[in-house]
Design an enzyme around this catalytic site. Structure first.
Site, mmCIF file in Angstrom:
data_model
loop_
_atom_site.group_PDB
_atom_site.id
_atom_site.type_symbol
_atom_site.label_atom_id
_atom_site.label_comp_id
_atom_site.label_asym_id
_atom_site.label_seq_id
_atom_site.Cartn_x
_atom_site.Cartn_y
_atom_site.Cartn_z
ATOM 1 N N HIS A 11 0.832 -1.207 0.000
ATOM 2 C CA HIS A 11 0.000 0.000 0.000
ATOM 3 C C HIS A 11 0.867 1.258 0.000
ATOM 4 O O HIS A 11 0.703 2.147 -0.842
ATOM 5 C CB HIS A 11 -0.910 -0.018 1.235
ATOM 6 C CG HIS A 11 -1.760 1.205 1.392
ATOM 7 N ND1 HIS A 11 -3.094 1.226 1.038
ATOM 8 C CD2 HIS A 11 -1.483 2.447 1.875
ATOM 9 C CE1 HIS A 11 -3.586 2.433 1.279
ATOM 10 N NE2 HIS A 11 -2.625 3.196 1.795
ATOM 11 N N GLU A 12 1.791 1.325 0.946
ATOM 12 C CA GLU A 12 2.623 2.527 1.047
ATOM 13 C C GLU A 12 3.566 2.656 -0.153
ATOM 14 O O GLU A 12 3.892 3.766 -0.578
ATOM 15 C CB GLU A 12 3.411 2.531 2.356
ATOM 16 C CG GLU A 12 2.541 2.573 3.606
ATOM 17 C CD GLU A 12 1.572 3.743 3.628
ATOM 18 O OE1 GLU A 12 1.848 4.774 2.974
ATOM 19 O OE2 GLU A 12 0.524 3.631 4.287
ATOM 20 N N HIS B 186 3.467 6.830 -6.733
ATOM 21 C CA HIS B 186 2.728 8.029 -7.138
ATOM 22 C C HIS B 186 3.645 9.257 -7.073
ATOM 23 O O HIS B 186 3.535 10.171 -7.900
ATOM 24 C CB HIS B 186 1.519 8.198 -6.210
ATOM 25 C CG HIS B 186 0.424 9.056 -6.761
ATOM 26 N ND1 HIS B 186 -0.694 9.387 -6.025
ATOM 27 C CD2 HIS B 186 0.252 9.663 -7.962
ATOM 28 C CE1 HIS B 186 -1.491 10.150 -6.745
ATOM 29 N NE2 HIS B 186 -0.940 10.335 -7.924
ATOM 30 N N HIS C 56 1.769 4.441 -2.843
ATOM 31 C CA HIS C 56 1.893 5.891 -2.657
ATOM 32 C C HIS C 56 3.269 6.374 -3.139
ATOM 33 O O HIS C 56 3.390 7.425 -3.776
ATOM 34 C CB HIS C 56 1.753 6.247 -1.177
ATOM 35 C CG HIS C 56 0.349 6.301 -0.668
ATOM 36 N ND1 HIS C 56 -0.651 7.014 -1.287
ATOM 37 C CD2 HIS C 56 -0.225 5.748 0.444
ATOM 38 C CE1 HIS C 56 -1.771 6.898 -0.595
ATOM 39 N NE2 HIS C 56 -1.541 6.138 0.459
#
Length: 685
Positions: free
Chosen positions: A473-474, A480, A477
């Site tokens: 998940h991180e 991104h 990010h």
């Protein structure tokens, strides 16, 4: 003190450019005493830059006003990004004192910019003619930013807006520091085999390591780090100790005394509601959601209500099965929140023949890091080369140089994976520098911060499947930020709508659950053997196990968040615990489940404004990510190059080049429905 520091110690922030690899902050040379004078200089420099822009005698143009604003404040961004990354991941009393002093100053500085009538007059006068699409987007976002800050209010209201912003900054800082203090103050010492009953070897080793770090060699302690307390609640057969640990976890921020957050919450809600009213909104939630993909509080509430009913039904069914399991043991108690994880693990073992202790040896931290990197390579052509000789703010931080498929270096990725007392709880992505091209080919420095438990001495850290999901998940990010491909700083990376920012992170989690990825990277930490096919299939078959519980604890938090920020009582004063209890009563919260984040420790919404009235965003983005991964399924290849290229162009690399609905439609060809989300969570009728 500040004068002495400036006179006798070279301040690294005074250097025009750092010569470190990737121009990383020279962490080893920076001391807490350097920050306040650095902020002083950077703020003064930015004030002078803003005054020059606002007072420019030339007619306002995009170049001399908006581009000039984008170029300004570079020194302030450099010191702020360094400082605030450390206050979250490796703080100390000296840094906390600086934070308390600096936070309201920065808020007042921001207000002075966006409430400056001369500056607003210049920004408002600039038209679109002759601008590129990206420049038009920047112009549009600046105009909106000024308006939402109060640029069109009268002088008295502007003065009040500035005072509110400064006070909110103080309150958010104190909330966060109180929570860190509460989390650091609690340890549950386990003395003897009786206290360790039920704990598997990996958890005993982690508890021993935590004790050693706290000066208790040869003992075992449970702390409020999620990587310790979660497995303790799962495995401990000592119900009394589970209750003690859970009570401490639940009561963070409401223990009375100096670290109690209840008064902070009441004042925060009052000031947010007042600010929204000054701007013409009926509530703070209406203000926040006006600039989101949802567009209104009604839309966010509608999604939460659509999910709540099937989630609660499923959770109640799960509860009945867990209660029956306790009865089989001869237990007469009614299931309580500190029992749920323990009996859920036992039920999972029975129904899916799955044991967390059987899974973890195949999910070493190193293996999961490489799985995340390999997924990025197969999707986007990225490669990662670990660097050893770079500055780092803690010895455990690791650094990788990130290159694109053509070999061009596009950024630096830092990984800070282990829990420690100087780090706040949770997991997050942040940046020491964002990508942009306005001031040159600026590459990003992105960091992932986790709170995993270390392995035993000489042993690697082993993750639960939930831990591995958090890592993915991180890292979503992080991608991104790393893949950002924009010209203007304000559009870079994760600077997107709050209910769109979780799409890249939650979408990336899907690849962890693919057999192809697990077969390659889920390998036994001692033998190197891949996870047995039978175990892999059992693991994936259990993906929706306990999803009623998981959805209820999350959705309840999101509903309470919106209730707090929609309430007309917010401006007159709310008792946060009474209000929370009434919200939960209204929706029929099962007594056996607590909110994922109770109000007094709800960092997402009270330690700053990041997810205030926006915690629903995870579910909103999950509607998107479930539908987005279907695009790869429909292509018949989870690494389909054409789909991955569209994903990079319109989502991971696009920053805020276009609004969220346009960005998603450009990738997918349409907007999503909730059907894939309900199917993913096992809530479909």
């Amino acid at each position: 003190m500040r004068g002495v520091t400036a006179e006798h110690e070279p301040n690294p922030f005074s250097e025009p450019a750092w010569t470190t690899p990737h121009r990383l902050p020279p962490f080893e040379r920076i001391t807490p005493a350097h920050y306040e004078p650095a902020f002083d200089r950077a703020l003064a420099q930015h004030v002078a830059e803003i005054e020059a822009i606002a007072g420019n005698p030339e007619p306002p143009t995009f170049a001399n006003t908006i581009e000039a604003l984008e170029r300004s404040g570079q020194a302030l961004r450099r010191v702020s990004s360094t400082f605030f990354n450390l206050t979250g991941s490796h703080t100390n009393p000296e840094l906390q004192a600086v934070e308390r002093a600096v936070a309201p100053r920065l808020a007042r500085h921001g207000s002075a910019i966006y409430l400056n009538p001369d500056l607003w007059a210049r920004v408002a006068a600039i038209g679109e003619e002759g601008l590129s699409d990206e420049a038009k987007r920047v112009r549009e976002r600046y105009r909106l930013r000024f308006r939402r800050a109060g640029a069109e209010l009268d002088a008295e209201a502007k003065e009040r807006m500035a005072a509110i912003a400064a006070r909110l900054a103080e309150l958010g800082t104190q909330f966060s520091q109180n929570l860190l203090a509460d989390e650091g103050a609690f340890t549950l010492e386990l003395t003897g085999e009786n206290d360790l009953a039920g704990l598997p070897p990996f958890l005993r080793a982690a508890a021993a390591r935590a004790a050693e770090e706290r000066g208790l060699p040869g003992r075992h302690v449970v702390t409020l780090s999620r990587s310790l307390i979660d497995p303790f609640l799962v495995f401990s057969t000592r119900r009394d100790l589970r209750e003690r640990a859970y009570a401490a976890w639940l009561r963070r921020g409401e223990t009375g005394g100096e670290t109690d957050n209840r008064a902070i919450i009441t004042e925060t809600l009052r000031l947010r509601a007042e600010r929204a009213r000054l701007l013409g909104y009926t509530s703070y939630a209406a203000y926040r959601l006006d600039d989101t993909m949802a567009g209104s509080a009604d839309a966010a509430v509608g999604l939460l209500e659509e999910v709540w009913a099937p989630a609660r039904r499923r959770a109640e069914s799960e509860r009945d099965r867990l209660q029956a399991l306790a009865r089989e043991d001869g237990q007469t108690f009614d299931l309580a929140p500190w029992d749920w994880r323990h009996y859920a693990e036992r039920l999972r073992r029975r129904e899916h023949d799955l044991d967390e202790g059987e899974i973890k040896p195949y999910l070493s931290l190193e293996g999961m890091i490489q799985a995340a990197f390999d997924t990025a390579h197969r999707l986007f052509g990225l490669s990662f080369a670990e660097l050893s000789d770079v500055p780092r703010y803690h010895p455990e931080v690791r650094a990788w140089e990130v290159a694109d498929r053509d070999g061009r270096v596009i950024g630096l990725f830092l990984g800070d994976y282990f829990a420690r007392p100087s780090k706040r709880s949770g997991a997050w992505m942040s940046g020491f520098r964002s990508q942009e091209r306005l001031t040159g080919a600026v590459t990003p420095i992105i960091v992932n911060v986790m709170n995993f438990a270390k392995g035993a001495e000489g042993e690697p850290a082993l993750l639960s499947f939930d831990d591995a999901r958090t890592l993915f998940h991180e890292f979503g990010h992080a991608l991104h930020g790393l893949l950002s491909n924009v010209t203007y700083p304000m559009l870079a990376g994760t600077a997107v709508a709050g209910d769109f920012v979780e799409l890249p992170s939650q979408l990336y989690e899907h690849w962890l659950e693919q057999p192809e990825v697990l077969r390659a990277h889920a390998r036994h930490y001692r033998t190197g053997e891949p996870m047995p096919e039978d175990l892999l299939h059992r693991l994936l078959a259990a993906r929706t196990f306990n999803q009623g519980f998981a959805t209820v604890e999350y959705t309840a938090s999101a509903i309470v968040d919106l209730d707090l920020h929609l309430s007309p009582e917010a401006e007159t004063g709310i008792d946060p615990l009474a209000f929370e209890a009434e919200s939960l009563r209204r929706i029929g919260m099962p007594a056996e489940i607590a909110m994922r984040h109770r109000t007094p420790h709800f960092q997402h919404i009270f330690a700053g404004e990041g997810y205030a009235a926006g915690y629903y965003s995870y579910l909103w983005s999950e509607v998107l990510d479930a539908d987005a991964f279907d695009a790869f399924r429909e292509a018949g290849n989870i690494f389909d190059p054409a789909t991955a290229e569209r994903l990079r162009t319109y989502v991971y690399g696009a920053g805020n080049l276009r609004d969220a609905r346009s960005a998603y439609t450009a990738f997918r060809g349409r907007l999503p429905s909730t059907a894939p989300l309900l199917r993913k969570r096992g809530l479909a009728a």
